[in-house]
Design a protein around this motif. Structure first.
Motif, mmCIF file in Angstrom:
data_model
loop_
_atom_site.group_PDB
_atom_site.id
_atom_site.type_symbol
_atom_site.label_atom_id
_atom_site.label_comp_id
_atom_site.label_asym_id
_atom_site.label_seq_id
_atom_site.Cartn_x
_atom_site.Cartn_y
_atom_site.Cartn_z
ATOM 1 N N ALA A 121 4.663 -3.383 -8.115
ATOM 2 C CA ALA A 121 5.534 -2.508 -7.332
ATOM 3 C C ALA A 121 5.374 -1.089 -7.857
ATOM 4 C CB ALA A 121 6.987 -2.952 -7.429
ATOM 5 N N SER A 152 15.239 1.452 -10.556
ATOM 6 C CA SER A 152 14.819 1.121 -9.194
ATOM 7 C C SER A 152 13.502 0.372 -9.161
ATOM 8 C CB SER A 152 14.715 2.393 -8.347
ATOM 9 O OG SER A 152 15.987 2.965 -8.128
ATOM 10 N N HIS A 158 14.117 -3.126 -10.276
ATOM 11 C CA HIS A 158 14.779 -3.878 -9.209
ATOM 12 C C HIS A 158 13.806 -4.244 -8.101
ATOM 13 C CE1 HIS A 158 18.903 -1.907 -10.341
ATOM 14 N NE2 HIS A 158 18.495 -2.798 -11.229
ATOM 15 N N LEU A 159 12.957 -3.279 -7.724
ATOM 16 C CA LEU A 159 11.979 -3.526 -6.670
ATOM 17 C C LEU A 159 11.039 -4.667 -7.057
ATOM 18 C CD1 LEU A 159 10.714 -2.684 -3.964
ATOM 19 C CD2 LEU A 159 9.376 -0.962 -5.199
ATOM 20 N N PHE A 180 12.999 -7.706 -5.149
ATOM 21 C CA PHE A 180 12.464 -7.617 -3.791
ATOM 22 C C PHE A 180 11.071 -8.224 -3.673
ATOM 23 C CE2 PHE A 180 10.219 -5.506 -0.324
ATOM 24 C CZ PHE A 180 11.153 -5.519 0.706
ATOM 25 N N TYR A 233 3.580 -4.047 -3.665
ATOM 26 C CA TYR A 233 4.437 -3.206 -2.841
ATOM 27 C C TYR A 233 4.399 -1.757 -3.316
ATOM 28 C CZ TYR A 233 6.435 -7.751 -1.571
ATOM 29 O OH TYR A 233 6.598 -9.048 -1.155
ATOM 30 N N THR A 239 6.418 2.278 -2.338
ATOM 31 C CA THR A 239 7.348 3.025 -1.504
ATOM 32 C C THR A 239 6.554 3.955 -0.602
ATOM 33 O OG1 THR A 239 7.573 4.771 -3.157
ATOM 34 C CG2 THR A 239 9.147 2.934 -3.278
ATOM 35 N N PHE A 292 14.654 -1.113 0.765
ATOM 36 C CA PHE A 292 15.305 -1.620 -0.438
ATOM 37 C C PHE A 292 15.874 -0.446 -1.210
ATOM 38 C CE2 PHE A 292 15.208 -2.966 -4.949
ATOM 39 C CZ PHE A 292 16.024 -4.090 -4.859
ATOM 40 N N GLU A 293 17.167 -0.505 -1.489
ATOM 41 C CA GLU A 293 17.869 0.550 -2.214
ATOM 42 C C GLU A 293 17.589 1.930 -1.616
ATOM 43 O OE1 GLU A 293 17.147 0.183 -6.437
ATOM 44 O OE2 GLU A 293 18.433 -1.600 -6.585
ATOM 45 N N ARG A 321 15.053 2.945 0.175
ATOM 46 C CA ARG A 321 13.653 3.359 0.277
ATOM 47 C C ARG A 321 12.898 2.468 1.254
ATOM 48 N NH1 ARG A 321 14.993 4.039 -5.144
ATOM 49 N NH2 ARG A 321 14.500 6.105 -6.005
ATOM 50 N N ILE A 334 9.798 0.405 2.148
ATOM 51 C CA ILE A 334 8.844 -0.333 1.316
ATOM 52 C C ILE A 334 7.697 -0.858 2.172
ATOM 53 C CG2 ILE A 334 8.560 -2.190 -0.355
ATOM 54 C CD1 ILE A 334 10.593 -0.024 -1.168
#
Length: 204
Positions: A127, A150, A153-154, A158, A165, A167, A188-189, A191, A193
């Motif tokens: 990510a 972030s 978390h991604l 996610f 992945y 952004t 996600f959050e 953003r 993706i």
């Protein structure tokens, strides 16, 4: 308001870290490209492999990761044992880190066959995003950063196993020829993706 062309993720506070590490000073805040990478199946590996063999295999993976990101000025900044965070300097003009990410996906099986100490082919999640954080060489665990949180978390909440992945900020600054290889994956959050279309294996 975020100036046109600047990463939304940094909310208009673009603090370029440069094309390399020559201008980066510890304890100062910069904009970086952050890459999260983590091996899938940690619990199974810990049960299946002996501690010594697992440590040898993980050390090999870390070496592969460090060598893979060097051409794009990537630096392994956080290591958790089964993965970590790589920082790439970000100039604000382009994002060479996206090409590095692309190569890591395409060449993964070469590592599996030629270097990996694991008995099976590896699966890992990737990510990537652009964001700000204070760079430090010591006590990295004390760094407080929304961007760092972030990207973790991604990658952990996610991302699906074996997938890659980014952004929309990363894709916007990446090489135009790579953009067609990414598909919408949702939000996600706050953003947008995108997910990389993974290489297909040839049928037997």
């Amino acid at each position: 308001e975020v100036p046109v062309g600047l990463p939304v993720a940094v909310s208009g506070r673009l603090l370029p870290s440069g094309a390399d590490w020559s201008e980066v000073t510890p304890e100062r805040e910069y904009t970086f490209c952050l890459l999260f990478i983590e091996l899938d199946g940690r619990e199974e590996m810990e049960k299946k492999y002996g501690v010594k063999n697992l440590n040898i295999a993980l050390s090999s993976f870390r070496g592969y990761l460090e060598n893979a990101v060097k051409p794009a000025q990537g630096r392994l900044w956080i290591w958790t044992g089964f993965g970590g965070i790589v920082l790439f300097p970000f100039s604000g003009a382009d994002c060479p880190a996206l090409g590095c990410l692309f190569r890591m996906v395409l060449f993964k099986h070469l590592y599996d066959v030629e270097e990996s100490q694991f008995p099976n082919f590896l699966s890992y999640r990737l990510a990537m995003m652009i964001g700000n954080l204070t760079y430090t060489q010591r006590n990295v665990g004390s760094v407080v950063s929304d961007s760092l949180n972030s990207v973790f978390h991604l990658g952990q909440e996610f991302a699906k196993p074996g997938q890659c992945y980014v952004t929309d900020d990363v894709l916007r600054f990446g090489h135009p020829a790579l953009k067609d290889y990414f598909l919408e994956a949702g939000h996600f959050e706050g953003r947008r993706i995108l997910r990389m279309r993974m290489p297909r294996h040839r049928p037997d």
